[in-house]
Write an enzyme that holds these catalytic residues in place. Structure first.
Site, PDB file in Angstrom:
ATOM      1  N   GLU A   8     -13.936  10.706   0.637  1.00 55.72           N
ATOM      2  CA  GLU A   8     -14.425  11.586   1.711  1.00 55.72           C
ATOM      3  C   GLU A   8     -15.399  10.798   2.592  1.00 55.72           C
ATOM      4  N   PHE A  63      -2.649  10.261  -1.060  1.00 56.77           N
ATOM      5  CA  PHE A  63      -3.587  10.586  -2.148  1.00 56.77           C
ATOM      6  C   PHE A  63      -4.973  10.732  -1.541  1.00 56.77           C
ATOM      7  N   GLY A  64      -5.527  11.917  -1.572  1.00 61.65           N
ATOM      8  CA  GLY A  64      -6.821  12.152  -0.937  1.00 61.65           C
ATOM      9  C   GLY A  64      -7.939  12.284  -1.946  1.00 61.65           C
ATOM     10  N   SER A  84       0.835  -1.209   0.000  1.00 62.77           N
ATOM     11  CA  SER A  84       0.000   0.000   0.000  1.00 62.77           C
ATOM     12  C   SER A  84       0.866   1.253   0.000  1.00 62.77           C
ATOM     13  N   ALA A 122      -2.618   2.213 -10.148  1.00 65.53           N
ATOM     14  CA  ALA A 122      -2.554   1.572  -8.828  1.00 65.53           C
ATOM     15  C   ALA A 122      -3.295   0.233  -8.820  1.00 65.53           C
ATOM     16  N   GLU A 150      -9.442   1.144  -3.660  1.00 66.30           N
ATOM     17  CA  GLU A 150      -9.171   1.261  -5.108  1.00 66.30           C
ATOM     18  C   GLU A 150     -10.360   0.776  -5.931  1.00 66.30           C
ATOM     19  N   TRP A 167      -9.880   7.809   5.316  1.00 66.06           N
ATOM     20  CA  TRP A 167      -9.318   6.519   4.899  1.00 66.06           C
ATOM     21  C   TRP A 167      -8.117   6.711   3.981  1.00 66.06           C
ATOM     22  N   CYS A 220      -5.012   7.799 -12.371  1.00 62.04           N
ATOM     23  CA  CYS A 220      -4.023   7.337 -11.371  1.00 62.04           C
ATOM     24  C   CYS A 220      -4.452   5.974 -10.831  1.00 62.04           C
TER      25      CYS A 220
HETATM   26  P1  TGC Z   1     -17.725   8.430 -14.993  1.00 63.04           P
HETATM   27  O1  TGC Z   1     -18.832   9.249 -15.560  1.00 63.04           O
HETATM   28  O2  TGC Z   1     -17.630   7.005 -15.379  1.00 63.04           O
HETATM   29  O3  TGC Z   1     -16.337   9.112 -15.299  1.00 63.04           O
HETATM   30  C1  TGC Z   1     -16.131  10.485 -14.978  1.00 63.04           C
HETATM   31  C2  TGC Z   1     -15.174  11.077 -15.995  1.00 63.04           C
HETATM   32  O4  TGC Z   1     -13.910  10.406 -15.898  1.00 63.04           O
HETATM   33  C3  TGC Z   1     -13.589   9.798 -17.162  1.00 63.04           C
HETATM   34  N1  TGC Z   1     -12.924   8.544 -16.859  1.00 63.04           N
HETATM   35  C4  TGC Z   1     -11.637   8.323 -17.053  1.00 63.04           C
HETATM   36  N2  TGC Z   1     -10.680   9.095 -17.577  1.00 63.04           N
HETATM   37  C5  TGC Z   1      -9.430   8.582 -17.617  1.00 63.04           C
HETATM   38  N3  TGC Z   1      -9.125   7.355 -17.155  1.00 63.04           N
HETATM   39  C6  TGC Z   1     -10.069   6.553 -16.629  1.00 63.04           C
HETATM   40  N4  TGC Z   1      -9.754   5.348 -16.156  1.00 63.04           N
HETATM   41  C7  TGC Z   1     -11.392   7.029 -16.557  1.00 63.04           C
HETATM   42  N5  TGC Z   1     -12.557   6.528 -16.081  1.00 63.04           N
HETATM   43  C8  TGC Z   1     -13.487   7.468 -16.282  1.00 63.04           C
HETATM   44  C9  TGC Z   1     -14.909   9.631 -17.854  1.00 63.04           C
HETATM   45  O5  TGC Z   1     -14.749   9.548 -19.248  1.00 63.04           O
HETATM   46  C10 TGC Z   1     -15.648  10.884 -17.433  1.00 63.04           C
HETATM   47  O6  TGC Z   1     -15.127  11.959 -18.192  1.00 63.04           O
HETATM   48  P2  TGC Z   1     -16.096  13.170 -18.628  1.00 63.04           P
HETATM   49  O7  TGC Z   1     -15.195  14.037 -19.454  1.00 63.04           O
HETATM   50  O8  TGC Z   1     -17.226  12.535 -19.387  1.00 63.04           O
HETATM   51  O9  TGC Z   1     -16.545  13.816 -17.357  1.00 63.04           O
HETATM   52  O10 TGC Z   1     -17.761   8.584 -13.379  1.00 63.04           O
HETATM   53  P3  TGC Z   1     -18.845   8.180 -12.325  1.00 63.04           P
HETATM   54  O11 TGC Z   1     -19.032   9.349 -11.429  1.00 63.04           O
HETATM   55  O12 TGC Z   1     -20.053   7.570 -12.993  1.00 63.04           O
HETATM   56  O13 TGC Z   1     -18.101   7.058 -11.452  1.00 63.04           O
HETATM   57  C11 TGC Z   1     -17.598   5.935 -12.043  1.00 63.04           C
HETATM   58  C12 TGC Z   1     -16.954   5.003 -10.992  1.00 63.04           C
HETATM   59  C13 TGC Z   1     -17.990   4.572  -9.951  1.00 63.04           C
HETATM   60  C14 TGC Z   1     -16.504   3.774 -11.746  1.00 63.04           C
HETATM   61  C15 TGC Z   1     -15.756   5.657 -10.357  1.00 63.04           C
HETATM   62  O14 TGC Z   1     -16.037   6.821  -9.738  1.00 63.04           O
HETATM   63  C16 TGC Z   1     -14.996   4.745  -9.432  1.00 63.04           C
HETATM   64  O15 TGC Z   1     -14.063   4.097  -9.896  1.00 63.04           O
HETATM   65  N6  TGC Z   1     -15.334   4.658  -8.093  1.00 63.04           N
HETATM   66  C17 TGC Z   1     -14.522   3.941  -7.127  1.00 63.04           C
HETATM   67  C18 TGC Z   1     -13.741   4.945  -6.308  1.00 63.04           C
HETATM   68  C19 TGC Z   1     -12.357   4.465  -6.007  1.00 63.04           C
HETATM   69  O16 TGC Z   1     -11.820   3.568  -6.600  1.00 63.04           O
HETATM   70  N7  TGC Z   1     -11.712   5.124  -5.063  1.00 63.04           N
HETATM   71  C20 TGC Z   1     -10.385   4.815  -4.732  1.00 63.04           C
HETATM   72  C21 TGC Z   1      -9.814   5.841  -3.790  1.00 63.04           C
HETATM   73  S1  TGC Z   1      -8.048   5.771  -3.680  1.00 63.04           S
HETATM   74  C22 TGC Z   1      -7.742   4.379  -2.804  1.00 63.04           C
HETATM   75  O17 TGC Z   1      -8.570   3.611  -2.466  1.00 63.04           O
HETATM   76  C23 TGC Z   1      -6.340   4.154  -2.490  1.00 63.04           C
HETATM   77  S2  TGC Z   1      -6.013   2.785  -1.481  1.00 63.04           S
HETATM   78  C24 TGC Z   1      -4.359   2.765  -1.784  1.00 63.04           C
HETATM   79  C25 TGC Z   1      -3.583   1.756  -1.089  1.00 63.04           C
HETATM   80  O18 TGC Z   1      -3.438   1.851   0.147  1.00 63.04           O
HETATM   81  O19 TGC Z   1      -3.000   0.899  -1.799  1.00 63.04           O
HETATM   82  P1  FAD Z   2     -19.138   2.855   0.076  1.00 59.27           P
HETATM   83  O1  FAD Z   2     -18.936   3.588  -1.200  1.00 59.27           O
HETATM   84  O2  FAD Z   2     -20.011   3.472   1.110  1.00 59.27           O
HETATM   85  O3  FAD Z   2     -19.694   1.404  -0.273  1.00 59.27           O
HETATM   86  C1  FAD Z   2     -20.302   0.563   0.705  1.00 59.27           C
HETATM   87  C2  FAD Z   2     -20.867  -0.665  -0.018  1.00 59.27           C
HETATM   88  O4  FAD Z   2     -21.860  -0.252  -0.973  1.00 59.27           O
HETATM   89  C3  FAD Z   2     -19.785  -1.420  -0.815  1.00 59.27           C
HETATM   90  O5  FAD Z   2     -20.017  -2.800  -0.724  1.00 59.27           O
HETATM   91  C4  FAD Z   2     -20.014  -0.948  -2.244  1.00 59.27           C
HETATM   92  O6  FAD Z   2     -19.595  -1.903  -3.204  1.00 59.27           O
HETATM   93  C5  FAD Z   2     -21.534  -0.763  -2.248  1.00 59.27           C
HETATM   94  N1  FAD Z   2     -21.943   0.190  -3.297  1.00 59.27           N
HETATM   95  C6  FAD Z   2     -21.637   1.511  -3.365  1.00 59.27           C
HETATM   96  N2  FAD Z   2     -22.170   2.031  -4.482  1.00 59.27           N
HETATM   97  C7  FAD Z   2     -22.796   1.019  -5.131  1.00 59.27           C
HETATM   98  C8  FAD Z   2     -23.508   0.912  -6.359  1.00 59.27           C
HETATM   99  N3  FAD Z   2     -23.671   1.950  -7.167  1.00 59.27           N
HETATM  100  N4  FAD Z   2     -24.007  -0.306  -6.704  1.00 59.27           N
HETATM  101  C9  FAD Z   2     -23.824  -1.378  -5.916  1.00 59.27           C
HETATM  102  N5  FAD Z   2     -23.146  -1.345  -4.741  1.00 59.27           N
HETATM  103  C10 FAD Z   2     -22.631  -0.159  -4.367  1.00 59.27           C
HETATM  104  N6  FAD Z   2      -9.108   6.353  -0.365  1.00 59.27           N
HETATM  105  C11 FAD Z   2      -8.289   7.331  -0.842  1.00 59.27           C
HETATM  106  O7  FAD Z   2      -8.754   8.283  -1.478  1.00 59.27           O
HETATM  107  N7  FAD Z   2      -6.947   7.289  -0.615  1.00 59.27           N
HETATM  108  C12 FAD Z   2      -6.368   6.281   0.082  1.00 59.27           C
HETATM  109  O8  FAD Z   2      -5.146   6.270   0.244  1.00 59.27           O
HETATM  110  C13 FAD Z   2      -7.194   5.258   0.614  1.00 59.27           C
HETATM  111  N8  FAD Z   2      -6.661   4.280   1.392  1.00 59.27           N
HETATM  112  C14 FAD Z   2      -7.491   3.383   2.009  1.00 59.27           C
HETATM  113  C15 FAD Z   2      -6.958   2.494   2.944  1.00 59.27           C
HETATM  114  C16 FAD Z   2      -7.775   1.601   3.601  1.00 59.27           C
HETATM  115  C17 FAD Z   2      -7.214   0.686   4.635  1.00 59.27           C
HETATM  116  C18 FAD Z   2      -9.159   1.546   3.281  1.00 59.27           C
HETATM  117  C19 FAD Z   2     -10.054   0.538   3.953  1.00 59.27           C
HETATM  118  C20 FAD Z   2      -9.700   2.441   2.371  1.00 59.27           C
HETATM  119  C21 FAD Z   2      -8.868   3.382   1.745  1.00 59.27           C
HETATM  120  N9  FAD Z   2      -9.400   4.349   0.870  1.00 59.27           N
HETATM  121  C22 FAD Z   2      -8.590   5.328   0.359  1.00 59.27           C
HETATM  122  C23 FAD Z   2     -10.822   4.446   0.683  1.00 59.27           C
HETATM  123  C24 FAD Z   2     -11.395   3.441  -0.321  1.00 59.27           C
HETATM  124  O9  FAD Z   2     -11.074   3.785  -1.624  1.00 59.27           O
HETATM  125  C25 FAD Z   2     -12.914   3.415  -0.101  1.00 59.27           C
HETATM  126  O10 FAD Z   2     -13.133   2.751   1.125  1.00 59.27           O
HETATM  127  C26 FAD Z   2     -13.656   2.718  -1.238  1.00 59.27           C
HETATM  128  O11 FAD Z   2     -13.562   3.463  -2.440  1.00 59.27           O
HETATM  129  C27 FAD Z   2     -15.117   2.459  -0.882  1.00 59.27           C
HETATM  130  O12 FAD Z   2     -15.729   3.577  -0.338  1.00 59.27           O
HETATM  131  P2  FAD Z   2     -16.541   3.461   1.055  1.00 59.27           P
HETATM  132  O13 FAD Z   2     -15.685   2.767   2.030  1.00 59.27           O
HETATM  133  O14 FAD Z   2     -17.052   4.808   1.364  1.00 59.27           O
HETATM  134  O15 FAD Z   2     -17.729   2.478   0.747  1.00 59.27           O
END
Ligand code: TGC
Ligand code: FAD
Length: 396
Positions: free
Chosen positions: A144, A140-141, A102, A254, A375, A173, A250
């Site tokens: 929320e 990376f924030g 991570s 990842a 992710e 997180w 990004c």
């Molecule tokens: P959507 O309408 O699909 O997309 C919004 C805009 O973004 C464009 N786009 C991309 N552009 C470049 N590369 C990609 N891979 C792209 N994917 C989408 C898209 O074309 C659009 O552009 P525009 O110009 O039309 O506005 O967005 P949505 O709001 O419907 O959401 C899609 C969804 C749910 C798949 C996305 O938001 C998502 O992936 N949600 C999950 C959030 C997530 O993964 N969070 C991670 C936080 S970081 C983390 O967890 C780090 S843990 C690190 C560690 O410890 O290892």
């Molecule tokens: P929620 O979005 O509230 O989801 C809860 C449940 O609902 C999940 O099972 C999900 O699959 C489901 N759900 C949500 N929407 C839908 C839908 N449309 N249809 C069906 N099911 C749905 N984030 C960062 O930005 N930077 C980091 O460095 C980072 N590090 C992390 C480290 C740890 C240890 C953890 C646990 C999380 C970290 N995260 C980070 C946050 C992580 O990316 C989020 O936890 C993740 O994206 C899910 O968001 P949430 O926890 O708010 O769950």
């Protein structure tokens, strides 16, 4: 040797001779990181996790090994390696522990990558060499408190005050946050457009409280990012790209690293179970002689081999620049799920011993629960694939 006196004897399975698909450089990279993990991580990891201790002192050592952002060109102090090498590095580090991976994923794919891709030349020269060497740690924030899977709804925002931006809001997180020197923060401007800002520790109004009581990723520090009227210099805005697509790009990098990384954890569990099944005797026979144990081991090896081939192919597509988000989602989703399953099966093979810190399975299993969620959750990746297949988004 670990504190319990156990030597790290790990050997990776290669049932389909996948090594023949790797270059000498790939194998050299893998060997050097594997040796590093055996020396610097394996002897300590159980104790770090038991104590929920993030070993900040390992960060420069990871930097020295070239673990941070190895795909970034040499001119910025980094490795200039390909994506297969990056994958192998993530695999070996996560074999040690998902928390260590991570730290490396965030630094490389989520901090250095956006600076490299979207940053000004000044930002690249200022931050990339220090991040590569581990002198600086980044976070990376995006997530929320009220916007996890749906980051586009974020409320963290900044206003243009003429000579600076004024940043308000909170992220939750966030890996590395409590120790980070800089944060890549995604926030909306007055027009609701998402931009990346580089926020530095020490800026007035910026704090990073640690999140405690985790049962998962205990050797990784997780925290919040709180912005209370933080004055951010205008030079700290990433000029190259705006919109949700910027952080999602990004995440592609990842998530790719995670697809490889979790197979390291899976291989560690398989390797431990294989060894234990030959040593442990019940009913006067090694437990490996029982068909049910063999079934578990055979199925683990099958899934590991399939994932190794998947990762190798995905690495090639990443290097060619044509791997799509949904192809990466498929690999992240599949590999985390099978790694978790393998950890559980390997734990079962160890019986009661499997719940102790003498073996890695419980730690990997608990870690992988976070990896299944971060992710992009398991179900979000399914929906990304569903959208690709049908052309219809089912997020809302
Ligand atoms: P959507 O309408 O699909 O997309 C919004 C805009 O973004 C464009 N786009 C991309 N552009 C470049 N590369 C990609 N891979 C792209 N994917 C989408 C898209 O074309 C659009 O552009 P525009 O110009 O039309 O506005 O967005 P949505 O709001 O419907 O959401 C899609 C969804 C749910 C798949 C996305 O938001 C998502 O992936 N949600 C999950 C959030 C997530 O993964 N969070 C991670 C936080 S970081 C983390 O967890 C780090 S843990 C690190 C560690 O410890 O290892
Ligand atoms: P929620 O979005 O509230 O989801 C809860 C449940 O609902 C999940 O099972 C999900 O699959 C489901 N759900 C949500 N929407 C839908 C839908 N449309 N249809 C069906 N099911 C749905 N984030 C960062 O930005 N930077 C980091 O460095 C980072 N590090 C992390 C480290 C740890 C240890 C953890 C646990 C999380 C970290 N995260 C980070 C946050 C992580 O990316 C989020 O936890 C993740 O994206 C899910 O968001 P949430 O926890 O708010 O769950």
């Amino acid at each position: 040797m670990s504190p319990s006196g156990k030597e790290d004897l790990f050997e990776s399975p290669d049932f389909y001779n996948i090594d023949e698909l790797l270059s000498d450089e790939h194998k050299l990279v893998r060997t050097s990181i594997r040796e590093f993990v055996k020396k610097e991580i394996s002897p300590h990891i159980d104790s770090w996790c038991q104590k929920a201790y993030f070993p900040n002192e390992i960060v420069p050592k990871l930097g020295k090994m070239g673990i941070f952002g190895p795909f970034i060109p040499l001119e910025y102090g980094d490795g200039g390696l390909d994506y297969t090498s990056y994958g192998l590095i993530m695999q070996e580090i996560e074999r040690g522990d998902s928390g260590m991976r991570s730290t490396a994923s965030v630094q490389g794919s989520l901090v250095m990558y956006p600076i490299f891709k979207f940053g000004s030349e000044e930002q690249k020269n200022k931050y990339l060499p220090k991040l590569a060497s581990g002198e600086f740690l980044g976070c990376f924030g995006l997530t929320e408190p009220d916007y996890g899977s749906n980051p586009g709804g974020m409320i963290t925002n900044f206003k243009d005050m003429g000579d600076h931006y004024l940043l308000n809001g909170a992220k939750m997180w966030i890996s590395n946050a409590p120790y980070a020197d800089i944060a890549i923060v995604w926030a909306k401007n007055e027009d609701g457009k998402i931009h990346g800002l580089i926020v530095e520790r020490g800026m007035e109004g910026f704090s990073t409280p640690e999140t405690h009581q985790k049962w998962s990723l205990r050797a990784s520090a997780t925290g919040e990012l709180v912005f209370d009227n933080v004055k951010v210099p205008k030079a700290n805005l990433l000029p190259g790209k705006s919109g949700l697509g910027a952080p999602l790009m990004c995440l592609d990098s990842a998530r790719y690293g995670i697809a490889w990384g979790v197979m390291g954890a899976a291989m560690d569990c398989y390797d431990a179970a294989k060894r234990y099944s030959r040593q442990r005797v019940q009913f006067d026979r090694p437990i490996g002689a029982f068909q049910l144990t063999q079934k578990k081991l055979a199925e683990m090896l099958t899934e590991i081999t399939k994932a190794q081939l998947l990762n190798w192919r995905l690495g090639k597509m990443m290097d060619e620049g044509n791997a799509t988000t949904s192809q990466i989602s498929l690999a992240k989703r599949n590999n985390v799920e099978i790694a978790l399953h393998i950890a559980r099966e390997a734990r079962q093979i160890h019986g009661a011993m499997g719940i102790t810190g003498d073996f890695p399975m419980m730690r990997h299993m608990a870690n992988l629960e976070s990896v299944l969620t971060y992710e992009g959750t398991h179900d979000i990746h399914l929906l990304i694939l569903g959208k690709e297949i049908t052309g219809i988004q089912a997020f809302y």
